[in-house]
Motif scaffolding. Structure first.
Motif, PDB file in Angstrom:
ATOM      1  N   ARG A 238       2.845  17.425 -40.971  1.00 35.24           N
ATOM      2  CA  ARG A 238       2.518  17.176 -42.193  1.00 35.24           C
ATOM      3  C   ARG A 238       1.093  16.310 -42.268  1.00 35.24           C
ATOM      4  N   VAL A 239       0.402  16.361 -43.209  1.00 37.07           N
ATOM      5  CA  VAL A 239      -0.806  15.662 -43.606  1.00 37.07           C
ATOM      6  C   VAL A 239      -0.848  14.950 -44.730  1.00 37.07           C
ATOM      7  N   ARG A 240      -1.598  13.858 -44.544  1.00 33.79           N
ATOM      8  CA  ARG A 240      -1.880  12.852 -45.743  1.00 33.79           C
ATOM      9  C   ARG A 240      -3.475  12.546 -45.659  1.00 33.79           C
ATOM     10  N   ASP A 241      -3.917  11.752 -46.743  1.00 37.33           N
ATOM     11  CA  ASP A 241      -5.283  11.348 -47.059  1.00 37.33           C
ATOM     12  C   ASP A 241      -6.426  12.694 -47.001  1.00 37.33           C
ATOM     13  N   ILE A 242      -5.812  13.600 -47.737  1.00 38.89           N
ATOM     14  CA  ILE A 242      -6.544  14.721 -47.712  1.00 38.89           C
ATOM     15  C   ILE A 242      -8.001  14.663 -48.624  1.00 38.89           C
ATOM     16  N   HIS A 243      -9.214  14.786 -48.234  1.00 36.64           N
ATOM     17  CA  HIS A 243     -10.366  14.837 -49.091  1.00 36.64           C
ATOM     18  C   HIS A 243     -11.232  16.057 -48.653  1.00 36.64           C
ATOM     19  N   TYR A 244     -11.836  16.262 -49.822  1.00 35.30           N
ATOM     20  CA  TYR A 244     -12.987  17.436 -49.733  1.00 35.30           C
ATOM     21  C   TYR A 244     -14.255  17.112 -48.802  1.00 35.30           C
ATOM     22  N   LEU A 245     -14.635  18.091 -48.216  1.00 31.24           N
ATOM     23  CA  LEU A 245     -15.768  17.856 -47.489  1.00 31.24           C
ATOM     24  C   LEU A 245     -16.969  18.775 -47.809  1.00 31.24           C
ATOM     25  N   GLY A 246     -16.793  19.954 -48.388  1.00 29.20           N
ATOM     26  CA  GLY A 246     -18.080  21.031 -48.794  1.00 29.20           C
ATOM     27  C   GLY A 246     -17.169  22.220 -48.780  1.00 29.20           C
ATOM     28  N   SER A 247     -18.201  23.094 -48.895  1.00 29.22           N
ATOM     29  CA  SER A 247     -17.860  24.531 -49.116  1.00 29.22           C
ATOM     30  C   SER A 247     -18.792  25.357 -48.602  1.00 29.22           C
ATOM     31  N   GLN A 248     -18.531  26.840 -48.393  1.00 28.10           N
ATOM     32  CA  GLN A 248     -19.284  27.744 -47.913  1.00 28.10           C
ATOM     33  C   GLN A 248     -19.102  29.150 -48.070  1.00 28.10           C
ATOM     34  N   PRO A 249     -19.793  30.027 -48.688  1.00 29.46           N
ATOM     35  CA  PRO A 249     -19.395  31.425 -49.016  1.00 29.46           C
ATOM     36  C   PRO A 249     -19.227  31.814 -47.338  1.00 29.46           C
ATOM     37  N   TRP A 250     -18.107  32.918 -47.409  1.00 29.26           N
ATOM     38  CA  TRP A 250     -17.677  33.589 -46.062  1.00 29.26           C
ATOM     39  C   TRP A 250     -17.546  35.200 -46.581  1.00 29.26           C
ATOM     40  N   PRO A 251     -18.586  35.951 -46.841  1.00 33.82           N
ATOM     41  CA  PRO A 251     -18.333  37.103 -47.285  1.00 33.82           C
ATOM     42  C   PRO A 251     -18.108  38.102 -46.490  1.00 33.82           C
ATOM     43  N   PHE A 252     -16.576  37.979 -45.735  1.00 32.38           N
ATOM     44  CA  PHE A 252     -16.140  38.735 -44.714  1.00 32.38           C
ATOM     45  C   PHE A 252     -14.566  39.342 -45.217  1.00 32.38           C
ATOM     46  N   PRO A 253     -14.318  39.767 -46.427  1.00 33.83           N
ATOM     47  CA  PRO A 253     -15.292  40.488 -47.317  1.00 33.83           C
ATOM     48  C   PRO A 253     -15.670  39.538 -48.438  1.00 33.83           C
ATOM     49  N   ARG A 254     -14.856  38.558 -48.990  1.00 36.99           N
ATOM     50  CA  ARG A 254     -15.260  37.894 -50.194  1.00 36.99           C
ATOM     51  C   ARG A 254     -14.913  36.434 -50.165  1.00 36.99           C
ATOM     52  N   SER A 255     -14.781  35.913 -49.305  1.00 38.73           N
ATOM     53  CA  SER A 255     -13.933  34.573 -49.293  1.00 38.73           C
ATOM     54  C   SER A 255     -14.959  33.422 -49.635  1.00 38.73           C
ATOM     55  N   LEU A 256     -14.347  32.273 -50.120  1.00 36.50           N
ATOM     56  CA  LEU A 256     -15.212  31.140 -50.333  1.00 36.50           C
ATOM     57  C   LEU A 256     -14.452  30.047 -49.329  1.00 36.50           C
ATOM     58  N   MET A 257     -14.940  29.498 -48.235  1.00 36.80           N
ATOM     59  CA  MET A 257     -14.268  28.523 -47.454  1.00 36.80           C
ATOM     60  C   MET A 257     -14.548  26.790 -48.069  1.00 36.80           C
ATOM     61  N   VAL A 258     -13.375  26.622 -48.374  1.00 38.14           N
ATOM     62  CA  VAL A 258     -13.514  25.204 -49.085  1.00 38.14           C
ATOM     63  C   VAL A 258     -12.962  24.171 -48.012  1.00 38.14           C
ATOM     64  N   GLY A 259     -13.902  23.362 -47.378  1.00 35.50           N
ATOM     65  CA  GLY A 259     -13.506  22.367 -46.371  1.00 35.50           C
ATOM     66  C   GLY A 259     -12.928  21.169 -46.802  1.00 35.50           C
ATOM     67  N   PHE A 260     -12.029  20.788 -45.929  1.00 36.90           N
ATOM     68  CA  PHE A 260     -11.282  19.493 -46.265  1.00 36.90           C
ATOM     69  C   PHE A 260     -10.931  18.853 -45.073  1.00 36.90           C
ATOM     70  N   ALA A 261     -10.847  17.484 -44.992  1.00 33.23           N
ATOM     71  CA  ALA A 261     -10.181  16.671 -43.769  1.00 33.23           C
ATOM     72  C   ALA A 261      -8.882  16.104 -44.036  1.00 33.23           C
ATOM     73  N   ALA A 262      -8.251  15.995 -43.217  1.00 33.49           N
ATOM     74  CA  ALA A 262      -6.671  15.165 -43.508  1.00 33.49           C
ATOM     75  C   ALA A 262      -6.288  14.697 -42.263  1.00 33.49           C
ATOM     76  N   VAL A 263      -5.307  13.817 -42.351  1.00 32.40           N
ATOM     77  CA  VAL A 263      -4.989  13.140 -41.239  1.00 32.40           C
ATOM     78  C   VAL A 263      -3.243  13.306 -40.722  1.00 32.40           C
ATOM     79  N   ALA A 264      -2.865  13.530 -39.635  1.00 32.93           N
ATOM     80  CA  ALA A 264      -1.658  13.775 -39.304  1.00 32.93           C
ATOM     81  C   ALA A 264      -1.298  12.966 -38.036  1.00 32.93           C
ATOM     82  N   ASP A 265      -0.018  12.806 -37.965  1.00 31.63           N
ATOM     83  CA  ASP A 265       0.585  11.865 -36.593  1.00 31.63           C
ATOM     84  C   ASP A 265       0.533  12.790 -35.397  1.00 31.63           C
TER      85      ASP A 265
END
Length: 320
Positions: A238-265
């Motif tokens: 399980r993760v906590r402290d989820i926060h947004y980093l950035g995004s990138q198109p990944w057209p294989f075939p049509r994804s948008l990768m939405v980047g996050f960081a999070a903390v786990a034990d």
């Protein structure tokens, strides 16, 4: 543990998020104007595998954009207006390779040395192209792929035809208009709040290839909820402290990768999802820095390529 004030961010934009082209939505509906601008436009041909012609210049790898004279007196059916810059329009269209092609795709491929034109794919070359070229190729791969899978209406099954300079398809039966789709997916760098990061590998990947965790967003699900669900499903933590980093198109075939960081034990046992995750382990910051300093690999650890947002996330965390 990491506080909000100490959260790391991406050092730079992901490779495929760079662009210097005006998409110019209003121009897409100006058919007569597009014909007037066609003689001075540039064309980016793309084969059915998503490869485009490229050449080495003084500043490195570049797209081999073509003049329009070989393609008729107006934008051909099936072409897509990628955007405009300094009065020049850029179009993408399907074409058969007219020269040597890159062997392999993505991490299986290598960028050949020497002069001359060679057809290469976005996964391999996207990270070394200029901002303009990276934006053009990413857009062309995404929209032309959408056209290739959207020939029939999802509502009535009738044939569709391209409209708006390639940015819509019109159903010839019920009149429904469809637009290029993007499927959101989350990608999360899980760390322990100190000096360890969690990496995993899929069974189909080359030996020793590891990356951060990722998965598609389900219907009715927020991005943050998807992060928590996917990490727990894939490795059992399980993760906590989820926060947004950035995004990138990944057209294989049509994804948008939405980047996050999070903390786990890191003391919680990892339980890789059967059939989806072959193995997962915690890696120290020093080991990650060693691999990055060596170009992306160290004994037993090969990192994602420079075109991927995963690589940018790992680089940013390692330097934080």
């Amino acid at each position: 543990m990491t506080s909000c004030a100490q959260r790391f961010q991406l050092d730079e934009l992901p490779a495929l998020s760079r662009t210097a082209i005006d998409r110019n939505d209003l121009l897409r509906d100006q058919a007569e104007r597009l014909v007037e601008l066609w003689p001075t436009a540039k064309v980016l041909p793309l084969d059915k595998h998503g490869r485009a012609p490229m050449a080495r210049g003084q500043d490195g790898l570049r797209l081999d954009l073509r003049p329009t004279e070989s393609y008729g007196s107006a934008p051909p059916v099936g072409s897509v207006l990628l955007g405009a810059q300094d009065g020049t329009c850029y179009w993408g269209l399907r074409a058969e390779p007219d020269g040597p092609v890159q062997e392999g795709f993505g991490w299986e491929a290598t960028i050949p040395e020497g002069d001359g034109i060679i057809w290469q794919d976005l996964r391999m070359a996207g990270g070394v192209l200029s901002d303009v070229d990276a934006g053009l190729l990413t857009t062309a791969v995404a929209v032309l792929s959408w056209h290739g899978h959207s020939g029939f209406c999802a509502r009535c099954g009738s044939a569709t035809e391209p409209k708006r300079a390639g940015w819509a398809r019109h159903c010839t039966g019920c009149g429904h208009e469809e637009y290029p789709r993007t499927d959101p997916a989350v990608i999360c760098l899980v760390h322990d709040g100190a000096d360890q990061v969690l990496l995993a590998r899929q069974p189909t990947w080359p030996a020793d290839r590891y990356s951060v965790l990722a998965g598609f967003v389900e219907g009715g699900e927020s991005l943050e909820a998807c992060v928590a669900r996917e990490v727990e499903e894939e490795v059992g933590v399980r993760v906590r402290d989820i926060h947004y980093l950035g995004s990138q198109p990944w057209p294989f075939p049509r994804s948008l990768m939405v980047g996050f960081a999070a903390v786990a034990d890191p003391s919680v046992p990892l339980v890789p999802a059967d059939g989806e995750i072959e193995s997962a382990f915690w890696v120290g910051r020093d080991k990650l820095r060693e691999a990055l300093a060596a170009g992306g690999s160290a004994p037993g650890l090969i990192l994602p390529g420079i075109t991927s947002i995963a690589r940018r996330m790992l680089e940013s965390w390692a330097s934080s």
